[in-house]
Design a protein around this motif. Structure first.
Motif, PDB file in Angstrom:
ATOM      1  N   SER A  54      80.631  40.266  -4.168  1.00 16.84           N
ATOM      2  CA  SER A  54      81.446  39.589  -5.179  1.00 16.84           C
ATOM      3  C   SER A  54      80.697  38.458  -5.870  1.00 16.84           C
ATOM      4  CB  SER A  54      82.703  39.023  -4.539  1.00 16.84           C
ATOM      5  OG  SER A  54      82.359  38.005  -3.614  1.00 16.84           O
ATOM      6  N   GLY A  55      79.573  38.052  -5.272  1.00 16.88           N
ATOM      7  CA  GLY A  55      78.848  36.908  -5.803  1.00 16.88           C
ATOM      8  C   GLY A  55      79.420  35.570  -5.366  1.00 16.88           C
ATOM      9  N   SER A  56      80.453  35.595  -4.524  1.00 16.29           N
ATOM     10  CA  SER A  56      81.131  34.357  -4.145  1.00 16.29           C
ATOM     11  C   SER A  56      80.399  33.574  -3.071  1.00 16.29           C
ATOM     12  CB  SER A  56      82.544  34.666  -3.662  1.00 16.29           C
ATOM     13  OG  SER A  56      82.504  35.505  -2.518  1.00 16.29           O
ATOM     14  N   SER A  57      79.519  34.241  -2.318  1.00 17.70           N
ATOM     15  CA  SER A  57      78.791  33.550  -1.251  1.00 17.70           C
ATOM     16  C   SER A  57      77.307  33.875  -1.325  1.00 17.70           C
ATOM     17  CB  SER A  57      79.319  33.965   0.124  1.00 17.70           C
ATOM     18  OG  SER A  57      80.639  33.529   0.311  1.00 17.70           O
ATOM     19  N   THR A  58      76.511  32.866  -1.003  1.00 20.47           N
ATOM     20  CA  THR A  58      75.061  33.035  -0.933  1.00 20.47           C
ATOM     21  C   THR A  58      74.552  32.433   0.369  1.00 20.47           C
ATOM     22  OG1 THR A  58      74.714  30.971  -2.162  1.00 20.47           O
ATOM     23  CG2 THR A  58      74.731  33.013  -3.436  1.00 20.47           C
ATOM     24  N   TYR A  59      73.353  32.819   0.723  1.00 19.72           N
ATOM     25  CA  TYR A  59      72.755  32.367   1.987  1.00 19.72           C
ATOM     26  C   TYR A  59      71.252  32.351   1.806  1.00 19.72           C
ATOM     27  CZ  TYR A  59      71.881  32.255   7.041  1.00 19.72           C
ATOM     28  OH  TYR A  59      71.476  31.909   8.306  1.00 19.72           O
ATOM     29  N   TYR A  60      70.594  31.295   2.330  1.00 23.54           N
ATOM     30  CA  TYR A  60      69.164  31.117   2.097  1.00 23.54           C
ATOM     31  C   TYR A  60      68.425  30.818   3.391  1.00 23.54           C
ATOM     32  CZ  TYR A  60      70.635  30.634  -2.756  1.00 23.54           C
ATOM     33  OH  TYR A  60      71.178  30.855  -4.000  1.00 23.54           O
ATOM     34  N   ALA A  61      67.173  31.243   3.417  1.00 23.59           N
ATOM     35  CA  ALA A  61      66.277  30.804   4.479  1.00 23.59           C
ATOM     36  C   ALA A  61      66.037  29.307   4.319  1.00 23.59           C
ATOM     37  CB  ALA A  61      64.965  31.565   4.402  1.00 23.59           C
ATOM     38  N   ASP A  62      65.846  28.622   5.418  1.00 22.13           N
ATOM     39  CA  ASP A  62      65.640  27.176   5.355  1.00 22.13           C
ATOM     40  C   ASP A  62      64.439  26.814   4.492  1.00 22.13           C
ATOM     41  OD1 ASP A  62      66.669  26.488   8.804  1.00 22.13           O
ATOM     42  OD2 ASP A  62      67.829  26.727   6.951  1.00 22.13           O
ATOM     43  N   SER A  63      63.436  27.666   4.497  1.00 21.57           N
ATOM     44  CA  SER A  63      62.194  27.356   3.780  1.00 21.57           C
ATOM     45  C   SER A  63      62.354  27.347   2.267  1.00 21.57           C
ATOM     46  CB  SER A  63      61.110  28.359   4.171  1.00 21.57           C
ATOM     47  OG  SER A  63      61.522  29.675   3.861  1.00 21.57           O
ATOM     48  N   VAL A  64      63.428  27.953   1.745  1.00 22.09           N
ATOM     49  CA  VAL A  64      63.607  28.017   0.295  1.00 22.09           C
ATOM     50  C   VAL A  64      64.875  27.311  -0.159  1.00 22.09           C
ATOM     51  CG1 VAL A  64      62.381  30.214   0.271  1.00 22.09           C
ATOM     52  CG2 VAL A  64      64.886  30.199   0.227  1.00 22.09           C
ATOM     53  N   LYS A  65      65.673  26.847   0.767  1.00 20.32           N
ATOM     54  CA  LYS A  65      66.947  26.216   0.424  1.00 20.32           C
ATOM     55  C   LYS A  65      66.711  25.015  -0.501  1.00 20.32           C
ATOM     56  CE  LYS A  65      69.647  26.564   3.829  1.00 20.32           C
ATOM     57  NZ  LYS A  65      70.292  26.367   5.157  1.00 20.32           N
ATOM     58  N   GLY A  66      67.481  24.964  -1.575  1.00 23.38           N
ATOM     59  CA  GLY A  66      67.339  23.874  -2.538  1.00 23.38           C
ATOM     60  C   GLY A  66      66.324  24.143  -3.633  1.00 23.38           C
ATOM     61  N   ARG A  67      65.502  25.189  -3.460  1.00 25.81           N
ATOM     62  CA  ARG A  67      64.488  25.528  -4.472  1.00 25.81           C
ATOM     63  C   ARG A  67      64.761  26.878  -5.125  1.00 25.81           C
ATOM     64  NH1 ARG A  67      59.402  26.459  -2.938  1.00 25.81           N
ATOM     65  NH2 ARG A  67      59.961  27.152  -0.817  1.00 25.81           N
ATOM     66  N   PHE A  68      65.315  27.818  -4.377  1.00 24.82           N
ATOM     67  CA  PHE A  68      65.573  29.174  -4.868  1.00 24.82           C
ATOM     68  C   PHE A  68      67.071  29.365  -5.067  1.00 24.82           C
ATOM     69  CE2 PHE A  68      61.645  31.530  -2.896  1.00 24.82           C
ATOM     70  CZ  PHE A  68      60.817  30.564  -3.446  1.00 24.82           C
ATOM     71  N   THR A  69      67.416  30.195  -6.065  1.00 23.16           N
ATOM     72  CA  THR A  69      68.809  30.535  -6.327  1.00 23.16           C
ATOM     73  C   THR A  69      68.932  32.036  -6.560  1.00 23.16           C
ATOM     74  OG1 THR A  69      69.194  28.384  -7.373  1.00 23.16           O
ATOM     75  CG2 THR A  69      70.809  30.124  -7.789  1.00 23.16           C
ATOM     76  N   ILE A  70      69.805  32.673  -5.794  1.00 27.93           N
ATOM     77  CA  ILE A  70      70.065  34.100  -5.971  1.00 27.93           C
ATOM     78  C   ILE A  70      71.332  34.268  -6.793  1.00 27.93           C
ATOM     79  CG2 ILE A  70      71.352  34.279  -3.793  1.00 27.93           C
ATOM     80  CD1 ILE A  70      70.159  37.114  -3.472  1.00 27.93           C
ATOM     81  N   SER A  71      71.331  35.259  -7.675  1.00 27.48           N
ATOM     82  CA  SER A  71      72.508  35.539  -8.502  1.00 27.48           C
ATOM     83  C   SER A  71      72.522  37.037  -8.819  1.00 27.48           C
ATOM     84  CB  SER A  71      72.490  34.708  -9.788  1.00 27.48           C
ATOM     85  OG  SER A  71      71.346  35.024 -10.570  1.00 27.48           O
TER      86      SER A  71
END
Length: 120
Positions: A54-71
């Motif tokens: 749905s695009g309502s939730s995302t999840y990131y590896a700690d190493s990229v959190k705050g720098r990468f965005t998935i959409s």
């Protein structure tokens, strides 16, 4: 079976940005959770980011959190990975995949990948 084609990689200086794209075909894209993974030379493939169907939730590896965005854009059957403030350790071949289980388990429907090289 789904076919995945990644694009958008390239050579970028540290601190730069890239946007990767993954176009899916052959399966109902809009019903699938999707993920990005990467593999650096001599290392195993690792999880980078995930997005729900749905695009309502995302999840990131700690190493990229705050720098990468998935959409995602379901009208285009495409999932994106926006990468900012790139670091040399982000150098890898990047792959997208349909997730078998949320949020980190791929299904193995790998495309050819796209090379990202971060270097001055």
């Amino acid at each position: 079976q789904v076919q995945l084609v990644e694009s958008g990689g390239g050579l970028v200086q540290p601190g730069g940005s890239l946007r990767l794209a993954c176009v899916a075909s052959g399966r109902t894209f809009s019903r699938n959770n999707m993920g990005w993974f990467r593999q650096a030379p001599g290392k195993e493939r690792e999880f980078v980011a995930a997005i729900t169907w749905s695009g309502s939730s995302t999840y990131y590896a700690d190493s990229v959190k705050g720098r990468f965005t998935i959409s995602r854009d379901d009208a285009k059957n495409t999932v994106y990975l926006r990468m900012n403030n790139l670091k040399p350790e982000d150098t890898a071949v990047y792959y997208c995949d349909v997730l078998r289980t949320w949020p980190r388990t791929p299904s193995g429907s790998w495309g050819q990948g796209t090379q990202v090289t971060v270097s001055s």
